[in-house]
Each structure stands twice: as C-alpha cells, then as structure tokens.
Design an enzyme around this catalytic site. Sequence first.
Site, mmCIF file in Angstrom:
data_model
loop_
_atom_site.group_PDB
_atom_site.id
_atom_site.type_symbol
_atom_site.label_atom_id
_atom_site.label_comp_id
_atom_site.label_asym_id
_atom_site.label_seq_id
_atom_site.Cartn_x
_atom_site.Cartn_y
_atom_site.Cartn_z
ATOM 1 N N ASN A 20 -7.397 -60.420 63.550
ATOM 2 C CA ASN A 20 -7.654 -59.542 64.420
ATOM 3 C C ASN A 20 -7.354 -59.730 65.783
ATOM 4 O O ASN A 20 -7.413 -58.772 66.638
ATOM 5 C CB ASN A 20 -8.759 -58.954 63.821
ATOM 6 C CG ASN A 20 -8.823 -58.232 62.517
ATOM 7 O OD1 ASN A 20 -7.753 -57.724 62.165
ATOM 8 N ND2 ASN A 20 -10.130 -57.970 62.051
ATOM 9 N N MET A 47 -18.090 -46.756 57.784
ATOM 10 C CA MET A 47 -17.064 -46.467 58.607
ATOM 11 C C MET A 47 -15.891 -45.835 57.861
ATOM 12 O O MET A 47 -15.016 -45.122 58.380
ATOM 13 C CB MET A 47 -16.813 -47.736 59.522
ATOM 14 C CG MET A 47 -17.600 -48.060 60.363
ATOM 15 S SD MET A 47 -17.252 -49.369 61.430
ATOM 16 C CE MET A 47 -15.912 -48.828 62.521
ATOM 17 N N ASP A 78 -4.060 -50.643 55.652
ATOM 18 C CA ASP A 78 -4.904 -50.431 54.494
ATOM 19 C C ASP A 78 -5.153 -48.907 54.216
ATOM 20 O O ASP A 78 -5.438 -48.093 55.271
ATOM 21 C CB ASP A 78 -6.273 -51.396 54.391
ATOM 22 C CG ASP A 78 -6.238 -52.771 54.278
ATOM 23 O OD1 ASP A 78 -5.363 -53.022 53.642
ATOM 24 O OD2 ASP A 78 -6.935 -53.573 54.850
ATOM 25 N N ASP A 112 -15.248 -55.102 57.630
ATOM 26 C CA ASP A 112 -14.509 -55.728 56.708
ATOM 27 C C ASP A 112 -15.220 -56.654 55.794
ATOM 28 O O ASP A 112 -14.429 -57.260 54.702
ATOM 29 C CB ASP A 112 -13.647 -56.817 57.575
ATOM 30 C CG ASP A 112 -12.543 -55.885 58.408
ATOM 31 O OD1 ASP A 112 -12.424 -54.790 58.175
ATOM 32 O OD2 ASP A 112 -11.414 -56.514 58.814
#
Length: 426
Positions: A23, A334, A117, A312
């Site tokens: 990321n 989220m 995703d 994550d």
Amino acid sequence: MHEYIIQGGFPVNGTIKASGNKNAALPCIAAAILSEEPIILKNIPEIEDVFVMLQVFEALGGHYEKIEKNVFKLQIEKVKTSKIPEDLATKIRASILFAGPLLARTGKAVLPPPGGDVIGRRRLDTHFLALTELGARVETDQNFSFIAHKLMGEDIFLDEASVTATENAIMAASLAEGTTIISNAASEPHVQELCKMLNKMGAKISGVGSNILTIEGVKKLNGTEHRIGPDYMEIGSFIGLAAVTRGQLKITDVEPRDMRPLRVAFGKLGIGWSLEGTTLTVPDKQKMQVNCDLGGMIPKIDDAPWPGFPPDLTSIMTVIATQVEGTVLIHEKMFESRMFFVDKLIGMGARITLCDPHRAVISGPSSLHGSELVSPDVRAGMAMVIAACCARGESIIRNVYQIERGYEHLVERLKSIGVKIELKEK
C-alpha cells in the site's frame, strides 16, 4: 488458473523476511508521474498489483526497468496520454491514484471506474471533493474526467479519512500554486511513506504522521531514491499463521512503530511477541485465550483509521479467533461485504454467528477440517490460507490470483517455514 493445495495441522517454524508495503509501493509508483527525472524505488514487492500499476505507468508514457530484485527505476519524461487504459483500471482500484499526479502534471486525468477487491461499497466522493477544492472540474459519463487549468492551494477538510483520497490530494497539492492544508487526513504508515518520498523529491510537506498536513506547492519535483518500508499487514498475517499453527516464527525487517496497534488487538486474544531491533519473534505454543473486558464483558476487535486496528487484518483476526479459547466480537466498520467469507469458515467447523454484514461473534477453540475454498479477495484469501494451515486434512483454495495480488512469492516463502503447500495449475 492456479490453486493451492494445503495439508493442515503442521506448526510453522523458521525465519521469514517481511516484504515491502504494497500500500506504500502503489502510490509511490503513481507519484513518479510528478517528475521528469528518474525515480528509483527499493524494496518493492513483486506482486500482481505492483505490476499492474507499472503497466499503467508505462501506458501513460513512462518507462520502467527492474534493476535488481525488488528494485525498480521509473521515468516519464513526457506524458503521452492522460487517460488510464480501461483494461488496466478495472484490474486495480489503486489506478485512481494516478488522478492527482496526472492533474498536476498535465491538467487532465481520465479514469474508467477502478476495479479491485469486492469488499463492499468503496466510494470515490472524497477524491472528487479534494481535487475539486484544488481547482479541478469533474465530468462524469462512462469515465471520470478531471480537468484543471491551474491547481491552487486550499484549506481542505476531507469528509472521511480516506487513505487514497489523502494521497491523491497530497500529490496534486505538491505542484499546486500556494499552500494547501488537508484536515482529517489519513495518517497510515503508507501515507507517511508517500510524504517522505515526495519531500525527498523537493516537496514541502509538514505534519507527516498527523491528521493535519500542510503542503507548500513547488514548481518542480526532482528524481530520488526511496526504500519502501515493511508491510505490517503481511507481518500481521504471519503472526496469525504462527499463532494458530502453534509454531515459532521470526519475522525480520519489521518496523516496531507499526506494530503497536496490532499488539493491542492481538493481545485481546492472548497472542504476543517479542521485538529485538527489527526482528519480531512469535513464541510457540502460546496460551491463546480471550482476555475479557472489565466486568467479564466480551471483548471487541474493531477497525479504525490509523492508529486504530487496520481493516485489512479483520479477516485474519476472524480466523485466529476460531482457535482461541473464549468468545470475541469482530466488528468490521468500514466494508460491509468483508465478513461474508465466514460461511466458508463455518463450513470448516468454526463456531461463528454473523450478526449483520459488519459484525461476527466467534467462539473457540474450534477444530477445523480441510475444505474446498474460493478466495473472494486478497485478505480473505490469506485468511483462508491460515485456516487451511491449522485445519485437519487437505484444503484446496481456488482463485489464488486474488491472494497473490498482495502477498509476494507466497508459496515459496510459506514452504520455507514448514507449510505443506503446493501450487497446482488447474
């Protein structure tokens, strides 16, 4: 198409090196658009998402070469197009990160709706808010078009602490005229990594690591060399793998500061580790037991913007909780589809109650058995790998492309620490 075949029930043992932070690598690749000069990025994970971003960079007129393992040189002397190719944009959500740099460099960015995703509703509104505040005009038809004759510094308040929207705003503001203040900015380690790289290039960004960033625009950014830091999401995954298989694992090249939010959450499940310099050691045969809140209440593990627990890792924590004595609530705030993979864990023998799309109550320990699974996304896919490693018998995991988007040379590295895993072409 490939699939993983995993024989479960064996403890991991050995040493594994953390890969570079995916990321952080993705926005740093996009940021190379901001300069005509060469950018050398080190410790870049060689994964699917990185290679797709490099293909986008090349399609825009850039050139890249692999200098050595995990080291890439990027340069784009002239941007030949401001439109992201649709076939690449649909492969990766991070393609949206080219909007800010293209707008700053050429005054225009055209993006097809990004892919990535499928873990719930992932809004783009905050990107639009940030870039329009800086002076861009947004047109929407089949694509998203950002147009600006001149970007001007502005006082921006983001309606959510979106990582990628913060990164887009930072990159655009770095070449804007005047001073930009971004309030409610994301402060994750990968956002900090981008800021450090841009400052090396000549940007003037202060407040790095906080939720208020001040950016003084400059006329030009230079080339630089930058080393990407370790991927704490991958490290968290490996900690979970060691814990549920009851093995001892050393993880090298760890950034201790990144582990603090993880230590709090893992500690609720009785999982700990030691740190010596940049080496993290997970001891074997830990007594994994839920530590109840005061008054004997069921503890909750929930995600939040940094320095909260990273979303994550909620899929990983869900699997770990199936092997811990006691009951815990996992609350994924989220993304409303991330918890839907738990039906696969239930099919393996886990005791999980899915309360709603965001919450699951897990009671353990459960004896899991091997199963045939399909990876829905990168993190749930890795969670399935961990579940298969602690389950009795054989598991087959399909759609492993999703997993390999985020985990570098996974099969080879897992084999090196004792996981009985094979990659099979279907």
